[in-house]
Scaffold this motif. Structure first.
Motif, PDB file in Angstrom:
ATOM      1  N   THR A  58      13.009  14.130 -16.542  1.00 33.33           N
ATOM      2  CA  THR A  58      12.460  15.478 -16.705  1.00 33.33           C
ATOM      3  C   THR A  58      11.161  15.539 -15.936  1.00 33.33           C
ATOM      4  O   THR A  58      10.317  14.657 -16.058  1.00 33.33           O
ATOM      5  CB  THR A  58      12.189  15.794 -18.189  1.00 33.33           C
ATOM      6  N   GLY A  59      10.977  16.561 -15.144  1.00 34.83           N
ATOM      7  CA  GLY A  59       9.759  16.670 -14.351  1.00 34.83           C
ATOM      8  C   GLY A  59       9.718  15.611 -13.282  1.00 34.83           C
ATOM      9  O   GLY A  59      10.631  15.480 -12.497  1.00 34.83           O
ATOM     10  N   ILE A  60       8.632  14.823 -13.263  1.00 38.82           N
ATOM     11  CA  ILE A  60       8.473  13.802 -12.226  1.00 38.82           C
ATOM     12  C   ILE A  60       8.709  12.400 -12.766  1.00 38.82           C
ATOM     13  O   ILE A  60       8.580  11.431 -12.049  1.00 38.82           O
ATOM     14  CB  ILE A  60       7.056  13.871 -11.599  1.00 38.82           C
ATOM     15  N   GLU A  61       9.054  12.277 -14.062  1.00 39.58           N
ATOM     16  CA  GLU A  61       9.253  10.967 -14.640  1.00 39.58           C
ATOM     17  C   GLU A  61      10.565  10.922 -15.410  1.00 39.58           C
ATOM     18  O   GLU A  61      11.143  11.953 -15.751  1.00 39.58           O
ATOM     19  CB  GLU A  61       8.088  10.593 -15.578  1.00 39.58           C
ATOM     20  N   CYS A  62      11.014   9.698 -15.694  1.00 39.74           N
ATOM     21  CA  CYS A  62      12.204   9.490 -16.504  1.00 39.74           C
ATOM     22  C   CYS A  62      11.799   8.771 -17.783  1.00 39.74           C
ATOM     23  O   CYS A  62      11.018   7.834 -17.751  1.00 39.74           O
ATOM     24  CB  CYS A  62      13.242   8.661 -15.753  1.00 39.74           C
ATOM     25  N   SER A  63      12.322   9.225 -18.917  1.00 43.03           N
ATOM     26  CA  SER A  63      12.070   8.558 -20.187  1.00 43.03           C
ATOM     27  C   SER A  63      13.201   7.588 -20.437  1.00 43.03           C
ATOM     28  O   SER A  63      14.354   7.988 -20.574  1.00 43.03           O
ATOM     29  CB  SER A  63      11.985   9.595 -21.315  1.00 43.03           C
ATOM     30  N   GLY A  64      12.894   6.296 -20.512  1.00 33.81           N
ATOM     31  CA  GLY A  64      13.944   5.303 -20.610  1.00 33.81           C
ATOM     32  C   GLY A  64      14.612   5.089 -19.264  1.00 33.81           C
ATOM     33  O   GLY A  64      14.126   5.518 -18.223  1.00 33.81           O
ATOM     34  N   LEU A  65      15.768   4.423 -19.306  1.00 37.24           N
ATOM     35  CA  LEU A  65      16.440   4.061 -18.058  1.00 37.24           C
ATOM     36  C   LEU A  65      17.605   4.965 -17.687  1.00 37.24           C
ATOM     37  O   LEU A  65      18.180   4.793 -16.616  1.00 37.24           O
ATOM     38  CB  LEU A  65      16.958   2.622 -18.156  1.00 37.24           C
ATOM     39  N   SER A  66      17.977   5.891 -18.548  1.00 34.74           N
ATOM     40  CA  SER A  66      19.192   6.663 -18.277  1.00 34.74           C
ATOM     41  C   SER A  66      19.098   7.448 -16.969  1.00 34.74           C
ATOM     42  O   SER A  66      20.031   7.448 -16.161  1.00 34.74           O
ATOM     43  CB  SER A  66      19.477   7.616 -19.443  1.00 34.74           C
ATOM     44  N   GLY A  67      17.966   8.114 -16.755  1.00 38.57           N
ATOM     45  CA  GLY A  67      17.807   8.873 -15.519  1.00 38.57           C
ATOM     46  C   GLY A  67      17.805   7.984 -14.294  1.00 38.57           C
ATOM     47  O   GLY A  67      18.451   8.288 -13.283  1.00 38.57           O
ATOM     48  N   TYR A  68      17.095   6.864 -14.380  1.00 39.98           N
ATOM     49  CA  TYR A  68      17.065   5.912 -13.265  1.00 39.98           C
ATOM     50  C   TYR A  68      18.457   5.328 -13.001  1.00 39.98           C
ATOM     51  O   TYR A  68      18.840   5.090 -11.842  1.00 39.98           O
ATOM     52  CB  TYR A  68      16.090   4.771 -13.571  1.00 39.98           C
ATOM     53  N   PHE A  69      19.196   5.068 -14.087  1.00 40.27           N
ATOM     54  CA  PHE A  69      20.538   4.511 -13.956  1.00 40.27           C
ATOM     55  C   PHE A  69      21.431   5.444 -13.144  1.00 40.27           C
ATOM     56  O   PHE A  69      22.104   5.011 -12.196  1.00 40.27           O
ATOM     57  CB  PHE A  69      21.137   4.275 -15.340  1.00 40.27           C
ATOM     58  N   TRP A  70      21.446   6.718 -13.492  1.00 41.78           N
ATOM     59  CA  TRP A  70      22.301   7.667 -12.761  1.00 41.78           C
ATOM     60  C   TRP A  70      21.781   7.926 -11.356  1.00 41.78           C
ATOM     61  O   TRP A  70      22.564   8.236 -10.453  1.00 41.78           O
ATOM     62  CB  TRP A  70      22.437   8.960 -13.556  1.00 41.78           C
ATOM     63  N   ASN A  71      20.479   7.782 -11.159  1.00 47.64           N
ATOM     64  CA  ASN A  71      19.956   7.838  -9.783  1.00 47.64           C
ATOM     65  C   ASN A  71      20.554   6.718  -8.936  1.00 47.64           C
ATOM     66  O   ASN A  71      20.953   6.941  -7.783  1.00 47.64           O
ATOM     67  CB  ASN A  71      18.428   7.706  -9.794  1.00 47.64           C
ATOM     68  N   SER A  72      20.618   5.511  -9.503  1.00 51.20           N
ATOM     69  CA  SER A  72      21.190   4.390  -8.767  1.00 51.20           C
ATOM     70  C   SER A  72      22.667   4.596  -8.494  1.00 51.20           C
ATOM     71  O   SER A  72      23.170   4.223  -7.432  1.00 51.20           O
ATOM     72  CB  SER A  72      20.978   3.081  -9.550  1.00 51.20           C
ATOM     73  N   VAL A  73      23.383   5.175  -9.460  1.00 49.86           N
ATOM     74  CA  VAL A  73      24.808   5.461  -9.249  1.00 49.86           C
ATOM     75  C   VAL A  73      24.981   6.442  -8.093  1.00 49.86           C
ATOM     76  O   VAL A  73      25.827   6.244  -7.208  1.00 49.86           O
ATOM     77  CB  VAL A  73      25.448   6.018 -10.534  1.00 49.86           C
ATOM     78  N   ARG A  74      24.171   7.514  -8.092  1.00 52.86           N
ATOM     79  CA  ARG A  74      24.266   8.512  -7.012  1.00 52.86           C
ATOM     80  C   ARG A  74      23.844   7.932  -5.669  1.00 52.86           C
ATOM     81  O   ARG A  74      24.287   8.410  -4.619  1.00 52.86           O
ATOM     82  CB  ARG A  74      23.387   9.724  -7.347  1.00 52.86           C
TER      83      ARG A  74
END
Length: 282
Positions: free
Chosen positions: A64-80
């Motif tokens: 959300t915004g410029i940061e990710c809370s936890g790893l879920s957002g980063y995880f899907w970034n890596s998938v994409r």
């Protein structure tokens, strides 16, 4: 091999397996403990009561915004990031390897030598010119730019794998297809590519592992909502909170490692088989 020596061999292999699996056991058991149990217990002890609170906290919520809370957002970034980067770099490597092995042209050996030269350039040396290139293309600090970087840096390795594999395909097969009227693309798609399954698995696994585990490019060439999971893991482990939550850190490290572990468990035999089929010959 005699039975006594076979027993010694098995013992050595067992010790090696325990040695390499022990850190994984410590990570998993720690991630399932509470902080109170970690502070008062033994590092190698089993969890008194299994708790998945650390896993839920490590996974967190989406970006959300410029940061990710936890790893879920980063995880899907890596998938994409990893899916298009792996597919594009593998496709280009297969095409390059096919051209450099079966459709040689004037200067093809020099082109191959230059690609090999690129394998020995440290990634740190590429940071400044790559940043300038991304700026010219308008891809700086974006997901598309990160994919572009991994594709460019992966072409040399995938080309080497495919070229060395295709050298083992008889030239007579290609010549016969030409005599039958098959052109460049038809020979590649109908004859060469179907024979490439072993080396295809090697390059897919190799590229997936390299790109998923990359930290340097993810840190330098991404920001905000485009950061991959390795950057998210670093951010989580180096949080500014005063309490060091080892169970959360261990759970986060396992979440980051699960895709590569799954790939090797499910397709590891194809990796070894592909290497034996000629990935490093020629």
């Amino acid at each position: 091999m005699s039975k006594p020596w076979r027993g010694v061999l098995y013992a050595v292999l067992l010790i090696a397996a325990v040695y390499y699996l022990l850190p994984l056991y410590v990570m998993l058991s720690t991630s399932l403990k509470t902080m109170d149990e970690i502070r008062g217990g033994n590092l190698l002890s089993l969890p008194g009561a299994i708790s998945f609170d650390a896993w839920r906290k490590a996974w967190g919520t989406a970006c959300t915004g410029i940061e990710c809370s936890g790893l879920s957002g980063y995880f899907w970034n890596s998938v994409r990031m990893v899916i298009p980067a792996v597919l594009i770099s593998t496709a280009l490597g297969a095409l390059n390897g096919y051209v450099l092995s079966k459709w040689r042209f004037r200067g093809s050996e020099l082109a191959f030598a230059m690609l090999l030269f690129g394998l020995y350039i440290p990634f740190q040396v590429l940071l400044l010119p790559m940043a300038q290139t991304l700026g010219w293309f308008g891809l700086a600090r974006s997901m598309a730019g990160l994919v572009f970087v991994h594709v460019v840096c992966g072409i040399a390795g995938t080309t080497l794998f495919f070229r060395n594999f295709y050298v083992g395909i008889p030239d007579e097969l290609i010549k016969a297809a030409r005599l039958d009227g098959a052109g460049f693309w038809r020979i590649f798609l109908r004859i060469v590519l179907p024979m490439s399954l072993p080396i295809l698995m090697v390059t897919l696994i190799w590229q997936f592992t390299q790109i998923w585990n990359d930290f340097l490019f993810g840190l330098v060439f991404s920001s905000g909502e485009s950061q991959p999971i390795t950057v998210g893991l670093n951010n989580l482990a180096n949080t500014s909170t005063s309490v060091k939550e080892y169970n959360v850190n261990m759970a986060a490290a396992l979440i980051a490692a699960l895709p590569t572990i799954a790939v090797y468990v499910l397709a590891g035999k194809y990796f070894v088989r592909g290497l034996a089929a000629g990935a490093v010959k020629g």
